[in-house]
Design a protein around this motif. Structure first.
Motif, PDB file in Angstrom:
ATOM      1  N   PRO A 277       0.804  -1.235   0.000  1.00 33.07           N
ATOM      2  CA  PRO A 277       0.000   0.000   0.000  1.00 33.07           C
ATOM      3  C   PRO A 277       0.830   1.276   0.000  1.00 33.07           C
ATOM      4  O   PRO A 277       0.499   2.230  -0.708  1.00 33.07           O
ATOM      5  CB  PRO A 277      -0.832  -0.121   1.285  1.00 33.07           C
ATOM      6  N   VAL A 278       1.893   1.311   0.775  1.00 35.11           N
ATOM      7  CA  VAL A 278       2.707   2.524   0.862  1.00 35.11           C
ATOM      8  C   VAL A 278       3.456   2.763  -0.442  1.00 35.11           C
ATOM      9  O   VAL A 278       3.483   3.872  -0.982  1.00 35.11           O
ATOM     10  CB  VAL A 278       3.691   2.431   2.050  1.00 35.11           C
ATOM     11  N   ARG A 279       4.068   1.702  -0.976  1.00 30.39           N
ATOM     12  CA  ARG A 279       4.797   1.827  -2.235  1.00 30.39           C
ATOM     13  C   ARG A 279       3.852   2.163  -3.387  1.00 30.39           C
ATOM     14  O   ARG A 279       4.192   2.956  -4.269  1.00 30.39           O
ATOM     15  CB  ARG A 279       5.548   0.532  -2.528  1.00 30.39           C
ATOM     16  N   ARG A 280       2.683   1.531  -3.375  1.00 30.47           N
ATOM     17  CA  ARG A 280       1.709   1.798  -4.452  1.00 30.47           C
ATOM     18  C   ARG A 280       1.291   3.264  -4.451  1.00 30.47           C
ATOM     19  O   ARG A 280       1.239   3.900  -5.503  1.00 30.47           O
ATOM     20  CB  ARG A 280       0.491   0.887  -4.277  1.00 30.47           C
ATOM     21  N   GLN A 281       1.023   3.825  -3.288  1.00 33.76           N
ATOM     22  CA  GLN A 281       0.611   5.220  -3.212  1.00 33.76           C
ATOM     23  C   GLN A 281       1.728   6.153  -3.666  1.00 33.76           C
ATOM     24  O   GLN A 281       1.484   7.132  -4.385  1.00 33.76           O
ATOM     25  CB  GLN A 281       0.193   5.571  -1.781  1.00 33.76           C
ATOM     26  N   ALA A 282       2.963   5.845  -3.291  1.00 34.53           N
ATOM     27  CA  ALA A 282       4.096   6.662  -3.727  1.00 34.53           C
ATOM     28  C   ALA A 282       4.240   6.615  -5.241  1.00 34.53           C
ATOM     29  O   ALA A 282       4.529   7.640  -5.892  1.00 34.53           O
ATOM     30  CB  ALA A 282       5.375   6.194  -3.050  1.00 34.53           C
ATOM     31  N   ALA A 283       4.029   5.428  -5.828  1.00 28.67           N
ATOM     32  CA  ALA A 283       4.120   5.286  -7.278  1.00 28.67           C
ATOM     33  C   ALA A 283       3.027   6.089  -7.968  1.00 28.67           C
ATOM     34  O   ALA A 283       3.275   6.770  -8.976  1.00 28.67           O
ATOM     35  CB  ALA A 283       4.025   3.820  -7.671  1.00 28.67           C
ATOM     36  N   VAL A 284       1.808   6.014  -7.457  1.00 28.42           N
ATOM     37  CA  VAL A 284       0.691   6.759  -8.038  1.00 28.42           C
ATOM     38  C   VAL A 284       0.991   8.257  -8.008  1.00 28.42           C
ATOM     39  O   VAL A 284       0.797   8.972  -9.002  1.00 28.42           O
ATOM     40  CB  VAL A 284      -0.621   6.447  -7.294  1.00 28.42           C
ATOM     41  N   GLU A 285       1.481   8.742  -6.871  1.00 26.70           N
ATOM     42  CA  GLU A 285       1.789  10.168  -6.757  1.00 26.70           C
ATOM     43  C   GLU A 285       2.889  10.579  -7.724  1.00 26.70           C
ATOM     44  O   GLU A 285       2.825  11.653  -8.336  1.00 26.70           O
ATOM     45  CB  GLU A 285       2.175  10.491  -5.309  1.00 26.70           C
ATOM     46  N   PHE A 286       3.902   9.729  -7.880  1.00 29.96           N
ATOM     47  CA  PHE A 286       4.994  10.013  -8.809  1.00 29.96           C
ATOM     48  C   PHE A 286       4.468  10.095 -10.246  1.00 29.96           C
ATOM     49  O   PHE A 286       4.794  11.033 -10.986  1.00 29.96           O
ATOM     50  CB  PHE A 286       6.059   8.918  -8.696  1.00 29.96           C
ATOM     51  N   VAL A 287       3.661   9.116 -10.636  1.00 27.07           N
ATOM     52  CA  VAL A 287       3.144   9.085 -12.009  1.00 27.07           C
ATOM     53  C   VAL A 287       2.213  10.269 -12.260  1.00 27.07           C
ATOM     54  O   VAL A 287       2.300  10.925 -13.309  1.00 27.07           O
ATOM     55  CB  VAL A 287       2.434   7.749 -12.292  1.00 27.07           C
ATOM     56  N   LEU A 288       1.331  10.556 -11.314  1.00 26.07           N
ATOM     57  CA  LEU A 288       0.410  11.685 -11.500  1.00 26.07           C
ATOM     58  C   LEU A 288       1.171  12.994 -11.631  1.00 26.07           C
ATOM     59  O   LEU A 288       0.839  13.832 -12.482  1.00 26.07           O
ATOM     60  CB  LEU A 288      -0.574  11.754 -10.323  1.00 26.07           C
ATOM     61  N   LYS A 289       2.195  13.182 -10.813  1.00 26.89           N
ATOM     62  CA  LYS A 289       2.994  14.398 -10.896  1.00 26.89           C
ATOM     63  C   LYS A 289       3.686  14.499 -12.255  1.00 26.89           C
ATOM     64  O   LYS A 289       3.732  15.564 -12.870  1.00 26.89           O
ATOM     65  CB  LYS A 289       4.029  14.414  -9.767  1.00 26.89           C
ATOM     66  N   GLY A 290       4.201  13.358 -12.734  1.00 22.88           N
ATOM     67  CA  GLY A 290       4.849  13.341 -14.038  1.00 22.88           C
ATOM     68  C   GLY A 290       3.889  13.617 -15.176  1.00 22.88           C
ATOM     69  O   GLY A 290       4.223  14.324 -16.144  1.00 22.88           O
TER      70      GLY A 290
END
Length: 329
Positions: A277-290
């Protein structure tokens, strides 16, 4: 009733069949989605032939990615409501959930809000490619300025994502392809360098590009006997990620060279990131920002209507696409 794609035996694209099934109510922690678009992945082709990383339980559904509109939610679901536009992130076994259908039920943890800047087709294409590359390059290797990242099979959707993510992190991307006609497309897609292996020696060219130091990271979906060349092209303490097996021949390793250069070889798949869950949320935030900044962009090769799902799989297996194959519903 909802049309769903299933297969009762492993085999070629022709085993895929449409089945009319009752629309089922979502259980606790589940979300029902009216699908607008589906991303097509190599993993699903391997799943269909029962050559994936887990055995298929037949009869089976398939599919990891989708974009659509929430139709209903189960008990305890608080993050989404009917009418919300959402995407599905690959983070489950296809023995439990799948996305090839007009109406699908998936776990809440696999659902994220739809990026407003993207169409449904674009959104269905981004999560497998970007999260897979993010997990290796950002989460694990932590690539940064000064790093060189080698990307074999660079015209695949994940390959193109890796180029974009390496660039986004400030690293220098080296795309690898067999075909000269893809050179300019890869440069246009953001690759800093392109190595055409039908024309030049892979190791020599990477050493030339890196001034003899070698690349710190290779991100490879191919494997096979040529994997040893990637090891030779790495720098001291370089890392080679292997996330696919496009070459079905044995993958050989130059052991003494690996020992001399202290090379790491790591198997990789999206679950390392999307399953936490923590890694998934960090990935989502990274992709959305990109996506918001324009550093990350979906690359769609071709779309097919849902009725032509078999043709979409046939096209996938020609290995000629540049970017993602998407099916619209």
């Amino acid at each position: 009733m909802s049309r769903t794609v299933r297969f009762a035996r492993a085999g070629g694209p022709e085993v895929l069949q449409f089945v009319d099934e009752p629309v089922r109510a979502p259980l606790g922690g589940q979300v029902r989605i009216k699908v607008k678009a589906i991303g097509i992945n190599r993993a699903e082709s391997m799943w269909r032939t029962d050559q994936y990383i887990e055995p298929v339980q037949l009869p089976a559904g398939l599919g990891y990615e989708a974009a659509g509109v929430v139709d209903a939610v189960g008990a305890d679901v608080v993050s989404f409501a009917p009418g919300d536009e959402v995407n599905v992130i690959p983070s489950f076994s296809m023995n439990q959930y799948f996305t090839y259908g007009e109406m699908i039920v998936v776990p809440e943890y696999a659902v994220t809000r739809h990026p407003k800047s993207l169409s449904f087709a674009e959104a269905a294409s981004v999560w497998m490619m970007f999260v897979t590359a993010y997990g290796a390059l950002i989460e694990d290797a932590k690539v940064t300025g000064g790093d060189y990242v080698v990307v074999p099979a660079a015209s695949s959707s994940v390959g193109l994502a890796a180029i974009q993510i390496a660039n986004y992190a400030g690293a220098t991307s080296i795309a690898v392809t067999r075909h000269a006609d893809k050179r300019q497309k890869l440069l246009d897609a953001g690759a800093a360098h392109v190595v055409v292996t039908d024309e030049t020696d892979l190791v020599e060219e990477i050493m030339r590009i890196t001034a003899g130091k070698g690349a710190r990271v290779a991100f490879d979906p191919v494997g096979g006997p040529n994997f040893a060349k990637l090891i030779s092209a790495l720098s001291f303490q370089g890392i080679a990620y292997l996330y696919g097996a496009l070459d079905e021949r044995a993958t050989t390793l130059p052991v003494l060279e690996m020992i001399a250069k202290m090379i790491s070889v790591k198997a990789h798949n999206i679950w390392l990131t999307s399953g936490d869950p923590v890694r998934r949320q960090a990935a989502v935030e990274f992709v959305l920002k990109g996506l918001e900044s324009g550093a990350l962009k979906p690359v769609i090769d071709r779309t097919f209507p849902f009725d032509e799902i078999v043709d979409a799989h046939r096209y996938l297996e020609t290995n000629g696409q540049f970017g993602k194959i998407v099916v619209t519903v």
